[in-house]
Design a protein around this motif. Structure first.
Motif, PDB file in Angstrom:
ATOM      1  N   GLY A   1      39.560  35.348  46.954  1.00 11.77           N
ATOM      2  CA  GLY A   1      40.598  36.379  46.902  1.00 11.77           C
ATOM      3  C   GLY A   1      41.141  36.557  45.489  1.00 11.77           C
ATOM      4  O   GLY A   1      41.397  37.680  45.038  1.00 11.77           O
ATOM      5  N   LEU A   2      41.303  35.447  44.782  1.00 13.34           N
ATOM      6  CA  LEU A   2      41.833  35.511  43.419  1.00 13.34           C
ATOM      7  C   LEU A   2      40.866  36.227  42.483  1.00 13.34           C
ATOM      8  O   LEU A   2      41.279  37.006  41.625  1.00 13.34           O
ATOM      9  CB  LEU A   2      42.103  34.087  42.921  1.00 13.34           C
ATOM     10  CG  LEU A   2      43.055  33.943  41.728  1.00 13.34           C
ATOM     11  CD1 LEU A   2      44.425  34.507  42.054  1.00 13.34           C
ATOM     12  CD2 LEU A   2      43.169  32.476  41.312  1.00 13.34           C
ATOM     13  N   ARG A   3      39.559  35.987  42.688  1.00 14.89           N
ATOM     14  CA  ARG A   3      38.567  36.653  41.851  1.00 14.89           C
ATOM     15  C   ARG A   3      38.552  38.158  42.097  1.00 14.89           C
ATOM     16  O   ARG A   3      38.493  38.947  41.153  1.00 14.89           O
ATOM     17  CB  ARG A   3      37.184  36.046  42.074  1.00 14.89           C
ATOM     18  CG  ARG A   3      36.040  36.835  41.473  1.00 14.89           C
ATOM     19  CD  ARG A   3      36.288  37.202  40.008  1.00 14.89           C
ATOM     20  NE  ARG A   3      35.922  36.159  39.089  1.00 14.89           N
ATOM     21  CZ  ARG A   3      36.316  36.135  37.817  1.00 14.89           C
ATOM     22  NH1 ARG A   3      37.159  37.082  37.370  1.00 14.89           N
ATOM     23  NH2 ARG A   3      35.947  35.178  36.998  1.00 14.89           N
ATOM     24  N   LEU A   4      38.655  38.562  43.366  1.00 14.87           N
ATOM     25  CA  LEU A   4      38.658  39.996  43.688  1.00 14.87           C
ATOM     26  C   LEU A   4      39.885  40.689  43.099  1.00 14.87           C
ATOM     27  O   LEU A   4      39.822  41.848  42.693  1.00 14.87           O
ATOM     28  CB  LEU A   4      38.619  40.187  45.200  1.00 14.87           C
ATOM     29  CG  LEU A   4      37.313  39.768  45.903  1.00 14.87           C
ATOM     30  CD1 LEU A   4      37.447  39.957  47.414  1.00 14.87           C
ATOM     31  CD2 LEU A   4      36.127  40.578  45.379  1.00 14.87           C
ATOM     32  N   GLU A   5      41.006  39.976  43.064  1.00 20.48           N
ATOM     33  CA  GLU A   5      42.241  40.558  42.523  1.00 20.48           C
ATOM     34  C   GLU A   5      42.237  40.604  40.981  1.00 20.48           C
ATOM     35  O   GLU A   5      42.932  41.422  40.380  1.00 20.48           O
ATOM     36  CB  GLU A   5      43.454  39.734  42.984  1.00 20.48           C
ATOM     37  CG  GLU A   5      43.699  39.826  44.482  1.00 20.48           C
ATOM     38  CD  GLU A   5      44.740  38.816  44.936  1.00 20.48           C
ATOM     39  OE1 GLU A   5      45.302  38.109  44.056  1.00 20.48           O
ATOM     40  OE2 GLU A   5      44.992  38.712  46.148  1.00 20.48           O
ATOM     41  N   ASN A   6      41.435  39.722  40.366  1.00 20.85           N
ATOM     42  CA  ASN A   6      41.431  39.622  38.893  1.00 20.85           C
ATOM     43  C   ASN A   6      39.992  39.631  38.367  1.00 20.85           C
ATOM     44  O   ASN A   6      39.485  38.598  37.877  1.00 20.85           O
ATOM     45  CB  ASN A   6      42.135  38.338  38.447  1.00 20.85           C
ATOM     46  CG  ASN A   6      43.557  38.250  38.948  1.00 20.85           C
ATOM     47  OD1 ASN A   6      44.477  38.796  38.358  1.00 20.85           O
ATOM     48  ND2 ASN A   6      43.739  37.549  40.077  1.00 20.85           N
ATOM     49  N   PRO A   7      39.311  40.771  38.474  1.00 23.30           N
ATOM     50  CA  PRO A   7      37.890  40.825  38.097  1.00 23.30           C
ATOM     51  C   PRO A   7      37.636  40.570  36.599  1.00 23.30           C
ATOM     52  O   PRO A   7      36.530  40.160  36.240  1.00 23.30           O
ATOM     53  CB  PRO A   7      37.487  42.251  38.488  1.00 23.30           C
ATOM     54  CG  PRO A   7      38.752  43.031  38.499  1.00 23.30           C
ATOM     55  CD  PRO A   7      39.804  42.075  38.962  1.00 23.30           C
ATOM     56  N   GLU A   8      38.621  40.793  35.734  1.00 20.13           N
ATOM     57  CA  GLU A   8      38.391  40.645  34.293  1.00 20.13           C
ATOM     58  C   GLU A   8      38.855  39.295  33.757  1.00 20.13           C
ATOM     59  O   GLU A   8      38.673  39.002  32.578  1.00 20.13           O
ATOM     60  CB  GLU A   8      39.127  41.762  33.536  1.00 20.13           C
ATOM     61  CG  GLU A   8      38.593  43.151  33.867  1.00 20.13           C
ATOM     62  CD  GLU A   8      39.349  44.246  33.126  1.00 20.13           C
ATOM     63  OE1 GLU A   8      40.294  43.897  32.370  1.00 20.13           O
ATOM     64  OE2 GLU A   8      39.007  45.420  33.288  1.00 20.13           O
ATOM     65  N   ALA A   9      39.457  38.477  34.596  1.00 20.27           N
ATOM     66  CA  ALA A   9      39.989  37.193  34.133  1.00 20.27           C
ATOM     67  C   ALA A   9      38.867  36.186  33.896  1.00 20.27           C
ATOM     68  O   ALA A   9      37.831  36.209  34.555  1.00 20.27           O
ATOM     69  CB  ALA A   9      40.980  36.643  35.138  1.00 20.27           C
ATOM     70  N   THR A  10      39.098  35.287  32.928  1.00 23.51           N
ATOM     71  CA  THR A  10      38.145  34.213  32.674  1.00 23.51           C
ATOM     72  C   THR A  10      38.371  33.107  33.689  1.00 23.51           C
ATOM     73  O   THR A  10      39.391  33.082  34.392  1.00 23.51           O
ATOM     74  CB  THR A  10      38.334  33.638  31.264  1.00 23.51           C
ATOM     75  OG1 THR A  10      39.628  33.038  31.175  1.00 23.51           O
ATOM     76  CG2 THR A  10      38.197  34.735  30.207  1.00 23.51           C
ATOM     77  N   LEU A  11      37.434  32.159  33.766  1.00 27.54           N
ATOM     78  CA  LEU A  11      37.583  31.047  34.695  1.00 27.54           C
ATOM     79  C   LEU A  11      38.819  30.219  34.362  1.00 27.54           C
ATOM     80  O   LEU A  11      39.522  29.731  35.252  1.00 27.54           O
ATOM     81  CB  LEU A  11      36.337  30.157  34.663  1.00 27.54           C
ATOM     82  CG  LEU A  11      35.077  30.735  35.309  1.00 27.54           C
ATOM     83  CD1 LEU A  11      33.945  29.720  35.227  1.00 27.54           C
ATOM     84  CD2 LEU A  11      35.323  31.121  36.763  1.00 27.54           C
ATOM     85  N   THR A  12      39.079  30.069  33.067  1.00 33.83           N
ATOM     86  CA  THR A  12      40.261  29.305  32.643  1.00 33.83           C
ATOM     87  C   THR A  12      41.541  29.964  33.144  1.00 33.83           C
ATOM     88  O   THR A  12      42.457  29.294  33.652  1.00 33.83           O
ATOM     89  CB  THR A  12      40.301  29.198  31.105  1.00 33.83           C
ATOM     90  OG1 THR A  12      39.104  28.553  30.641  1.00 33.83           O
ATOM     91  CG2 THR A  12      41.518  28.409  30.645  1.00 33.83           C
ATOM     92  N   GLU A  13      41.577  31.300  33.001  1.00 31.61           N
ATOM     93  CA  GLU A  13      42.760  32.041  33.452  1.00 31.61           C
ATOM     94  C   GLU A  13      42.913  31.958  34.977  1.00 31.61           C
ATOM     95  O   GLU A  13      44.027  31.789  35.498  1.00 31.61           O
ATOM     96  CB  GLU A  13      42.658  33.492  33.003  1.00 31.61           C
ATOM     97  CG  GLU A  13      42.789  33.666  31.496  1.00 31.61           C
ATOM     98  CD  GLU A  13      42.400  35.062  31.010  1.00 31.61           C
ATOM     99  OE1 GLU A  13      42.759  35.410  29.874  1.00 31.61           O
ATOM    100  OE2 GLU A  13      41.721  35.805  31.770  1.00 31.61           O
ATOM    101  N   LEU A  14      41.797  32.083  35.705  1.00 29.27           N
ATOM    102  CA  LEU A  14      41.849  31.991  37.172  1.00 29.27           C
ATOM    103  C   LEU A  14      42.312  30.606  37.615  1.00 29.27           C
ATOM    104  O   LEU A  14      43.086  30.479  38.572  1.00 29.27           O
ATOM    105  CB  LEU A  14      40.475  32.300  37.765  1.00 29.27           C
ATOM    106  CG  LEU A  14      40.020  33.762  37.767  1.00 29.27           C
ATOM    107  CD1 LEU A  14      38.618  33.864  38.352  1.00 29.27           C
ATOM    108  CD2 LEU A  14      40.977  34.643  38.565  1.00 29.27           C
ATOM    109  N   ALA A  15      41.804  29.574  36.915  1.00 27.80           N
ATOM    110  CA  ALA A  15      42.152  28.200  37.278  1.00 27.80           C
ATOM    111  C   ALA A  15      43.661  27.968  37.170  1.00 27.80           C
ATOM    112  O   ALA A  15      44.255  27.238  37.981  1.00 27.80           O
ATOM    113  CB  ALA A  15      41.398  27.221  36.388  1.00 27.80           C
ATOM    114  N   GLU A  16      44.273  28.612  36.166  1.00 24.01           N
ATOM    115  CA  GLU A  16      45.717  28.462  35.973  1.00 24.01           C
ATOM    116  C   GLU A  16      46.529  29.264  36.987  1.00 24.01           C
ATOM    117  O   GLU A  16      47.711  28.969  37.241  1.00 24.01           O
ATOM    118  CB  GLU A  16      46.080  28.903  34.548  1.00 24.01           C
ATOM    119  CG  GLU A  16      45.519  27.975  33.475  1.00 24.01           C
ATOM    120  CD  GLU A  16      45.743  28.514  32.072  1.00 24.01           C
ATOM    121  OE1 GLU A  16      46.217  29.672  31.958  1.00 24.01           O
ATOM    122  OE2 GLU A  16      45.443  27.795  31.102  1.00 24.01           O
ATOM    123  N   MET A  17      45.907  30.303  37.588  1.00 26.46           N
ATOM    124  CA  MET A  17      46.612  31.142  38.567  1.00 26.46           C
ATOM    125  C   MET A  17      46.719  30.478  39.938  1.00 26.46           C
ATOM    126  O   MET A  17      47.584  30.828  40.744  1.00 26.46           O
ATOM    127  CB  MET A  17      45.892  32.482  38.727  1.00 26.46           C
ATOM    128  CG  MET A  17      45.940  33.373  37.503  1.00 26.46           C
ATOM    129  SD  MET A  17      44.986  34.894  37.795  1.00 26.46           S
ATOM    130  CE  MET A  17      44.906  35.571  36.141  1.00 26.46           C
TER     131      MET A  17
END
Length: 299
Positions: A259-275
């Protein structure tokens, strides 16, 4: 004005105070000018400053004037000639040579015993037969003469004052040259053009800065491309799982990551990990993404 013209202009501001230095500079001019023979001395230049310096230089060095000089306010190729036999013989004799018997020209090292005089000789050689490319384009300085032995002996002279040029022949001319920016800087400084030498240094710094920026931009572009490609692959896998109804059957952590990836398609893995709540490491998140892709590929 070209960069080479600027160098010659700066060199011509060097004072003509020492008698031996004046003679050495004139010697360099003669051995690197267009014609230096028993019947004719011809010097052709496009440098207004060098043209203004030449009559004073020859008067002080040899006590003679030119038989032909360009008209005042002339532009383009400016020609200076000596055809008078007595003047030519006098000039030859000043360097221990004879206009009647010496067919091949040589560098008389006895005239250039002091390092200051050797530097003055090189200054004269550059004024008459030298050129340097605009350092913003490339690095290249050369001294060109039609006399092979003079070029070889000048090579030894340049080595003696601490420089190491390279040599080649081109169209019947013998050439000594430098292609390294630091060698060109040091050579120009030595012969009397420190301001232009600083210009070479500034051009090098600017090039290095520009190349560094380009490398960083290229690196960042490549990294961004990798992020986008990876994100597209992950989203495609999540969509396949979603369409097949398998996504809802997955563990909470995988569903949360999807779900987080679908909401943030341009984010890096580092940024997603922090979210994530709680946040996880980039490695842990990468492991979850690989698991999602693996499950999608099994469909």
């Amino acid at each position: 004005m070209s960069f080479s013209s600027n160098v010659k202009s700066e060199l011509c501001r060097e004072p003509m105070s020492r008698r031996s230095g004046v003679l050495a500079e004139a010697y360099g001019v003669l051995l690197y000018c267009n014609t230096f023979s028993a019947t004719l001395i011809r010097i052709i230049t496009e440098s207004q400053e060098f043209a203004a310096r030449l009559p004073k230089l020859f008067k002080k060095a040899f006590g003679v004037g030119f038989d032909l000089e360009p008209e005042p306010e002339s532009v383009g190729k400016l020609q200076f000639c000596i055809t008078d036999a007595d003047k030519i013989h006098k000039i030859f004799s000043m360097f221990g040579a004879s206009a009647k018997s010496d067919i091949t020209l040589h560098v008389n090292y006895g005239v250039l015993e002091d390092e200051e005089d050797r530097i003055a000789f090189l200054r004269g050689a550059f004024l008459a037969g030298g050129s340097v490319t605009d350092p913003a384009k490339r690095y290249h300085l050369e001294l060109t003469t039609s006399h092979y032995k003079v070029s070889r002996e000048t090579y030894a002279l340049i080595m003696d004052v601490g420089f190491s040029p390279k040599a080649l022949t081109r169209g019947g001319s013998s050439i000594l040259y430098f292609k390294q920016s630091d060698y060109i800087e040091d050579f120009l400084t030595a012969i009397g053009a420190p301001v232009c030498a600083m210009g070479v240094m500034e051009a090098k710094v600017e090039k290095d800065l520009r190349n560094g920026v380009n490398r960083r931009v290229n690196c960042e572009t490549a990294n961004l491309t990798k992020v986008v490609d990876a994100s597209m692959e992950q989203i495609a896998a999540i969509r396949r799982l979603e369409e097949s109804g398998k996504l809802d059957e997955l563990p909470v952590k995988l569903r949360q990551t999807a779900g987080l990836r679908l909401e943030n398609p341009e984010a890096t893995l580092t940024e997603l990990a922090e979210m994530l709540d709680p946040p996880v490491s980039k490695s842990a998140l990468n492991h979850r993404m690989r698991k999602l892709i693996e499950l999608a590929n099994e469909l």
